[in-house]
Design a protein around this motif. Structure first.
Motif, PDB file in Angstrom:
ATOM      1  N   SER A   1       0.884  -1.167   0.000  1.00 26.48           N
ATOM      2  CA  SER A   1       0.000   0.000   0.000  1.00 26.48           C
ATOM      3  C   SER A   1       0.924   1.221   0.000  1.00 26.48           C
ATOM      4  O   SER A   1       2.140   1.081   0.035  1.00 26.48           O
ATOM      5  CB  SER A   1      -0.890   0.000   1.250  1.00 26.48           C
ATOM      6  OG  SER A   1      -0.101   0.205   2.416  1.00 26.48           O
ATOM      7  N   ASP A   2       0.332   2.409  -0.031  1.00 28.35           N
ATOM      8  CA  ASP A   2       1.111   3.621   0.231  1.00 28.35           C
ATOM      9  C   ASP A   2       1.271   3.662   1.747  1.00 28.35           C
ATOM     10  O   ASP A   2       0.399   4.152   2.468  1.00 28.35           O
ATOM     11  CB  ASP A   2       0.374   4.852  -0.289  1.00 28.35           C
ATOM     12  CG  ASP A   2       1.125   6.156  -0.018  1.00 28.35           C
ATOM     13  OD1 ASP A   2       2.007   6.165   0.877  1.00 28.35           O
ATOM     14  OD2 ASP A   2       0.827   7.153  -0.692  1.00 28.35           O
ATOM     15  N   ARG A   3       2.372   3.113   2.235  1.00 29.66           N
ATOM     16  CA  ARG A   3       2.507   2.919   3.673  1.00 29.66           C
ATOM     17  C   ARG A   3       2.647   4.224   4.442  1.00 29.66           C
ATOM     18  O   ARG A   3       2.285   4.294   5.621  1.00 29.66           O
ATOM     19  CB  ARG A   3       3.687   1.979   3.975  1.00 29.66           C
ATOM     20  CG  ARG A   3       3.371   0.536   3.629  1.00 29.66           C
ATOM     21  CD  ARG A   3       4.531  -0.413   3.886  1.00 29.66           C
ATOM     22  NE  ARG A   3       4.091  -1.789   3.680  1.00 29.66           N
ATOM     23  CZ  ARG A   3       4.909  -2.826   3.529  1.00 29.66           C
ATOM     24  NH1 ARG A   3       6.222  -2.625   3.554  1.00 29.66           N
ATOM     25  NH2 ARG A   3       4.434  -4.044   3.362  1.00 29.66           N
ATOM     26  N   ILE A   4       3.155   5.257   3.814  1.00 34.09           N
ATOM     27  CA  ILE A   4       3.227   6.549   4.501  1.00 34.09           C
ATOM     28  C   ILE A   4       1.820   7.092   4.720  1.00 34.09           C
ATOM     29  O   ILE A   4       1.448   7.472   5.844  1.00 34.09           O
ATOM     30  CB  ILE A   4       4.086   7.542   3.699  1.00 34.09           C
ATOM     31  CG1 ILE A   4       5.544   7.078   3.658  1.00 34.09           C
ATOM     32  CG2 ILE A   4       3.994   8.947   4.315  1.00 34.09           C
ATOM     33  CD1 ILE A   4       6.438   7.920   2.775  1.00 34.09           C
ATOM     34  N   ALA A   5       1.017   7.114   3.663  1.00 40.13           N
ATOM     35  CA  ALA A   5      -0.345   7.647   3.774  1.00 40.13           C
ATOM     36  C   ALA A   5      -1.207   6.780   4.690  1.00 40.13           C
ATOM     37  O   ALA A   5      -1.968   7.297   5.518  1.00 40.13           O
ATOM     38  CB  ALA A   5      -0.983   7.735   2.384  1.00 40.13           C
ATOM     39  N   ALA A   6      -1.093   5.456   4.557  1.00 39.10           N
ATOM     40  CA  ALA A   6      -1.925   4.552   5.361  1.00 39.10           C
ATOM     41  C   ALA A   6      -1.578   4.658   6.846  1.00 39.10           C
ATOM     42  O   ALA A   6      -2.476   4.700   7.704  1.00 39.10           O
ATOM     43  CB  ALA A   6      -1.751   3.114   4.877  1.00 39.10           C
ATOM     44  N   MET A   7      -0.299   4.709   7.165  1.00 41.26           N
ATOM     45  CA  MET A   7       0.090   4.828   8.564  1.00 41.26           C
ATOM     46  C   MET A   7      -0.272   6.204   9.118  1.00 41.26           C
ATOM     47  O   MET A   7      -0.738   6.314  10.263  1.00 41.26           O
ATOM     48  CB  MET A   7       1.589   4.577   8.717  1.00 41.26           C
ATOM     49  CG  MET A   7       2.016   3.133   8.530  1.00 41.26           C
ATOM     50  SD  MET A   7       1.307   1.964   9.726  1.00 41.26           S
ATOM     51  CE  MET A   7       1.880   2.612  11.288  1.00 41.26           C
ATOM     52  N   ALA A   8      -0.096   7.256   8.327  1.00 36.15           N
ATOM     53  CA  ALA A   8      -0.454   8.595   8.790  1.00 36.15           C
ATOM     54  C   ALA A   8      -1.943   8.668   9.117  1.00 36.15           C
ATOM     55  O   ALA A   8      -2.341   9.200  10.162  1.00 36.15           O
ATOM     56  CB  ALA A   8      -0.084   9.634   7.738  1.00 36.15           C
ATOM     57  N   ALA A   9      -2.770   8.120   8.247  1.00 36.77           N
ATOM     58  CA  ALA A   9      -4.220   8.157   8.475  1.00 36.77           C
ATOM     59  C   ALA A   9      -4.603   7.377   9.730  1.00 36.77           C
ATOM     60  O   ALA A   9      -5.409   7.843  10.554  1.00 36.77           O
ATOM     61  CB  ALA A   9      -4.951   7.588   7.251  1.00 36.77           C
TER      62      ALA A   9
END
Length: 447
Positions: free
Chosen positions: A357-365
């Motif tokens: 996944s887009d791990r930066i965006a997913a973790m930030a959310a």
């Protein structure tokens, strides 16, 4: 493989008491993939113990069977492989289903590219979103004909070259998968194939190729990178292999013990290859009490038992150059940062945007939903820690079919005032099918 028609199975964990106990994590995923592939290219029977039996590695095993190798499971983590020899891969009768495994896909594309066979690669919804262009480009130079879906994605068909060409390729970005794909292709090319990497990446392929008898050299370059050369038409010799424990899987247990007060655990047999131990080094810099015990070598890889005790962590600025040695561990590092004192700044990790996944965006959310203050950067994340206080929690987090997102938030739930629910535990099986049983053995309970 996990079926897309299977209803989601949510997961949330809590820690009613400190975590305690001794556990062993499953075999290293990167090494397990390569053990199956190289055993299948040797002439004779290889034996592998400690193999990770997650869905990703099983996809590699199924693909090698489809191309002529005999791959058999004898017991838990104990497999034997009767290889076909370099140049002996057969035309698969059906599509090669890679499930969720980007490693399987890219490395097997390399193998097929220098054999005169055609293979069609397919994957699940998550894998089918991941770009393959970075490996398509060098393999096309070798002579492979590759027809991919738009933007270089799966499904794709690869026709290996009848007369593959040696190449001298400098990696535009640090990628152990692209490096390995080219080196594996080079095994069946009648000359020397060279890869230059500007930043050293995990070196399991180089270690294992040498172990199987390939003519391979690794030389430092003036700019700090490495020049890796493999001589083709290799005759690989069967091996008896033991796979060390996966440091990426161990990372989830490490951080769980660090953030749950009073915890004290030992994780046995963890691989600590210097190209893979970045998470341990960064956590120690943040103040983590992690002690290496019984340091030894297993299967040509450095290994130790890790004694981990709950610690007060302090935010730091993580050097971007450490990223190649821990790129898969950043999601769980974000969780550690959420419980640290002060700010943790992590840059130079744009590679995370093209993972499962887009791990930066997913973790930030997910972190924001759990009450953690974060700032998303194009190439990273800034996390404002709680100073050891529990985060708010009380939310449901989307995994985006990503096993590391799922496990990271399951761990964060242990340090939440109200449980955090992961929307689907199924992706965890791709890399760490024993995650929940091991967490429960240490004292975590399903909330």
């Amino acid at each position: 493989m996990t079926s897309s028609n299977t209803p989601p199975s949510p997961l949330s964990l809590s820690a009613p008491a400190p975590l305690a106990g001794e556990v062993r994590v499953p075999g290293d995923k990167s090494i397990s993939h390569r053990a199956i592939m190289l055993s299948a290219l040797a002439v004779g029977r290889s034996e592998v113990r400690g193999l990770l039996e997650g869905e990703d590695v099983l996809a590699t095993a199924a693909a090698m069977r489809a191309m002529g190798a005999q791959v058999e499971r004898l017991g838990q983590g104990h497999w034997v492989v009767d290889g076909v020899g370099v140049g002996g891969l057969l035309q698969p009768d059906a599509q090669l289903d890679m499930g969720n495994s980007g490693t399987s896909t890219r490395l097997l594309m390399g193998l097929v590219s220098s054999h005169p066979i055609t293979a069609t690669f397919v994957g699940d919804a998550s894998l089918s979103r991941r770009p393959m262009g970075r490996v398509i480009e060098p393999l096309s130079r070798i002579g492979a004909e590759i027809t991919a879906s738009p933007d270089g994605r799966l499904p794709l068909m690869l026709r290996g070259a009848d007369t593959p060409l040696p190449i001298h390729y400098r990696l535009p970005v640090a990628s152990a998968q692209v490096k390995s794909a080219i080196l594996l292709a080079g095994l069946n090319i009648g000359a020397e194939t060279v890869v230059e990497e500007p930043v050293p990446t995990r070196d399991h392929s180089e270690r294992m190729l040498k172990g199987f008898g390939a003519e391979l050299s690794v030389e430092p370059m003036a700019d700090g990178g490495k020049r890796i050369a493999v001589r083709g038409w290799a005759e690989l010799k069967p091996q008896t292999l033991e796979v060390p424990g996966d440091p990426s899987s161990a990372g989830f247990l490490l951080v769980a013990a660090l953030i749950v007060p009073g915890s004290n655990i030992t994780i046995h047999g963890v691989g600590l290859n210097p190209t893979r131990d970045g998470l341990v080094r960064v956590l120690q810099e943040m103040g983590a009490d992690i002690t290496k015990l019984n340091e030894r070598e297993v299967g040509g890889e450095p290994v130790a038992d890790l004694l981990v005790t709950h610690s007060a962590l302090t935010g730091i600025e993580v050097p971007p150059e450490v990223a190649p040695s821990m790129i898969d561990e950043y999601p769980i590092l974000f969780v550690a940062a959420a419980l640290a004192s002060g700010r943790t700044v992590m840059r130079g990790i744009e590679e995370l945007r093209v993972k499962e996944s887009d791990r930066i965006a997913a973790m930030a959310a997910g972190l924001r939903a759990a009450g953690v203050a974060v700032e998303e950067l194009p190439d990273g994340l800034i996390v404002e820690g709680s100073g050891g206080e529990k985060v708010a929690g009380g939310c449901t987090v989307a995994t985006h079919l990503d096993h590391r997102i799922a496990m990271s938030f399951a761990v964060l739930s242990l340090a939440a005032k109200t449980a955090i629910t992961v929307d689907d535990r199924a992706p965890i099986a791709t890399s760490f099918p024993d995650f929940l049983p091991l967490m429960q053995r240490l004292g975590a309970v399903q909330a």
